[in-house]
Design an enzyme around this catalytic site. Sequence first.
Site, PDB file in Angstrom:
ATOM      1  N   ASP A  88      41.247  34.561  41.112  1.00 14.31           N
ATOM      2  CA  ASP A  88      41.774  34.046  39.838  1.00 14.31           C
ATOM      3  C   ASP A  88      42.648  35.099  39.172  1.00 14.31           C
ATOM      4  O   ASP A  88      42.548  36.291  39.467  1.00 14.31           O
ATOM      5  CB  ASP A  88      40.640  33.610  38.887  1.00 14.31           C
ATOM      6  CG  ASP A  88      39.767  34.756  38.413  1.00 14.31           C
ATOM      7  OD1 ASP A  88      39.456  35.661  39.233  1.00 14.31           O
ATOM      8  OD2 ASP A  88      39.387  34.778  37.225  1.00 14.31           O
ATOM      9  N   GLU A 153      36.494  35.963  37.749  1.00 12.58           N
ATOM     10  CA  GLU A 153      36.351  37.356  37.304  1.00 12.58           C
ATOM     11  C   GLU A 153      37.024  37.568  35.962  1.00 12.58           C
ATOM     12  O   GLU A 153      36.491  38.266  35.093  1.00 12.58           O
ATOM     13  CB  GLU A 153      36.941  38.307  38.353  1.00 12.58           C
ATOM     14  CG  GLU A 153      36.501  39.761  38.178  1.00 12.58           C
ATOM     15  CD  GLU A 153      37.360  40.552  37.203  1.00 12.58           C
ATOM     16  OE1 GLU A 153      36.932  41.632  36.782  1.00 12.58           O
ATOM     17  OE2 GLU A 153      38.464  40.087  36.834  1.00 12.58           O
TER      18      GLU A 153
HETATM   19  N1  BES Z   1      41.059  44.451  37.724  1.00 14.52           N
HETATM   20  C1  BES Z   1      40.445  44.399  36.447  1.00 14.52           C
HETATM   21  C2  BES Z   1      39.452  45.506  36.192  1.00 14.52           C
HETATM   22  C3  BES Z   1      40.117  46.788  35.831  1.00 14.52           C
HETATM   23  C4  BES Z   1      40.903  46.861  34.712  1.00 14.52           C
HETATM   24  C5  BES Z   1      39.941  47.875  36.580  1.00 14.52           C
HETATM   25  C6  BES Z   1      41.515  48.034  34.371  1.00 14.52           C
HETATM   26  C7  BES Z   1      40.552  49.047  36.264  1.00 14.52           C
HETATM   27  C8  BES Z   1      41.353  49.128  35.149  1.00 14.52           C
HETATM   28  C9  BES Z   1      39.714  43.099  36.280  1.00 14.52           C
HETATM   29  O1  BES Z   1      40.306  42.026  36.931  1.00 14.52           O
HETATM   30  C10 BES Z   1      39.690  42.767  34.807  1.00 14.52           C
HETATM   31  O2  BES Z   1      40.702  42.700  34.182  1.00 14.52           O
HETATM   32  N2  BES Z   1      38.514  42.575  34.284  1.00 14.52           N
HETATM   33  C11 BES Z   1      38.324  42.136  32.962  1.00 14.52           C
HETATM   34  C12 BES Z   1      36.890  41.721  32.879  1.00 14.52           C
HETATM   35  C13 BES Z   1      36.533  40.902  31.713  1.00 14.52           C
HETATM   36  C14 BES Z   1      37.377  39.669  31.578  1.00 14.52           C
HETATM   37  C15 BES Z   1      35.092  40.533  31.764  1.00 14.52           C
HETATM   38  C16 BES Z   1      38.632  43.228  31.962  1.00 14.52           C
HETATM   39  O3  BES Z   1      38.387  44.405  32.217  1.00 14.52           O
HETATM   40  O4  BES Z   1      39.168  42.887  30.902  1.00 14.52           O
HETATM   41 ZN    ZN Z   2      40.981  42.234  38.614  1.00 14.89          ZN
END
Ligand code: BES
Ligand code: ZN
Length: 461
Positions: A88, A153
Amino acid sequence: MQDVLQFIEANKARYLDELTELIAIPSVSTNPENVPDIRRCAEWMKAHLTRIGMEKAQIFPTAGHPIVYAEWLGAPGKPTILLYGHYDVQPVDPVALWTTPPFKATIRNGNLYARGTADDKGQVFIHLKSIEAFMKKSGALPINIKVLIEGEEEIGSEHLDPFVRSHKELLKADLVLISDTSMFARGVPSVCYGLRGLSYMEIEVIGPNKDLHSGSYGGSVHNPIQALAEIIAELHDKNGRITIPGFYDDVRTLTKKEKDAFKKLPWSDAKYAKELGVLALYGEKGYTTLERLWARPTLECNGIWGGFTEEGAKTVLPSTASAKISMRLVPDQKADTIAALFLKHVKKLAPRTVTVKARYVHGGEAAITPIESPGVQAAVKALEKGFGKKPLYQREGGSIPIVVQFKKILGLDTVLLGFGLPDENAHAPDEFLNLDNFYGGIRTAAHFYNELPAFMKRGKR
Ligand code: BES
Ligand code: ZN
């Protein structure tokens, strides 16, 4: 291994074509209109997993978006990894700010631009191509791999948690591998060993029972936008600290060793500020930027709305105003506890002139993987071989909520082997994946599979 690396080199053009196809599916998980695209994307993943030689590829429907699973367990006695990723993506608005259409993968100055190139379709695809290369060249993998790709996710992995709980046997493995983070900088590979957690909240302030003429009524009632702004302004003090009572109670303090390690990283505040186009950096007093980003909790307003926001001028005193607020958490804060403290505090801050409704949307805890674990050490070796450079150790400010659940439910540590870049524009217009990182990532993934058995053996001794 030589054969595998040669195969990767020879197939670069095809990889781009295939990834372009995957990227073209607008699998925006938060948008109900994209539900058919989400389904199509899951089907694409399943078909592709089968095509590259994975077995038992299947789609598990959930009350939300489907989960894709596949496995190859033909290496008895060798370690088993659970490869997790997400198909997603985040919404693409504001579309007008994209240089080229968000779902049309386009190459410019060595980068592949489109939504999902870095986060996370491109990074999942890196592994699929690495798996394919082994399968095509030797008909086998050096390790056992279980692939788990979810579609929620970006909206908090709500239905993955119960799935993991009810499929413990299916997901049994030695470690989790995720490529959904970034390298420290261009040409500076890194292994990530920490993610922040998250509590996501919404506040709605309700004033008069209808929109009012701001002239006829202004001065007689509390404007909900003003009341909301007052509440939000109260959430930080002048030192950038969060004012919610108890908020910092469970925060694990950084060890001297880790502080020193952060200080040794090649970092410049001035360069960072310039790149972001801000006049000055801002944050909690008493901590360096990297400490604030990786090891301190924060509270951010993600969106705020109410009243008239179109072009031109309309004189109105709105009936309601709302905001979406996220709190990034660090070990050992609990997402539910923090959400409860927030709700309690906002209730206390609410003026008696308006109705304030706040709710907890979703959350997850921070995660740390021990650096000395065999998986992390195998990742270090793999990056060294894949990029020709010793990687750095880093943490990240972002969140992958399921990581902590993998530890709690399956007892597994996660290796975060990321190939994005800090300025990749994730969640924003012009998201990109650097092509050197893309191909280097495929090589690194191959080295990781190949090196892991030896590191696991050493770890057991
Ligand atoms: N790929 C990101 C996680 C991430 C963000 C890793 C920045 C390293 C640096 C992931 O897809 C993401 O954006 N996760 C969300 C999770 C939330 C919606 C629960 C986030 O971090 O905002
Ligand atoms: Zn991600």
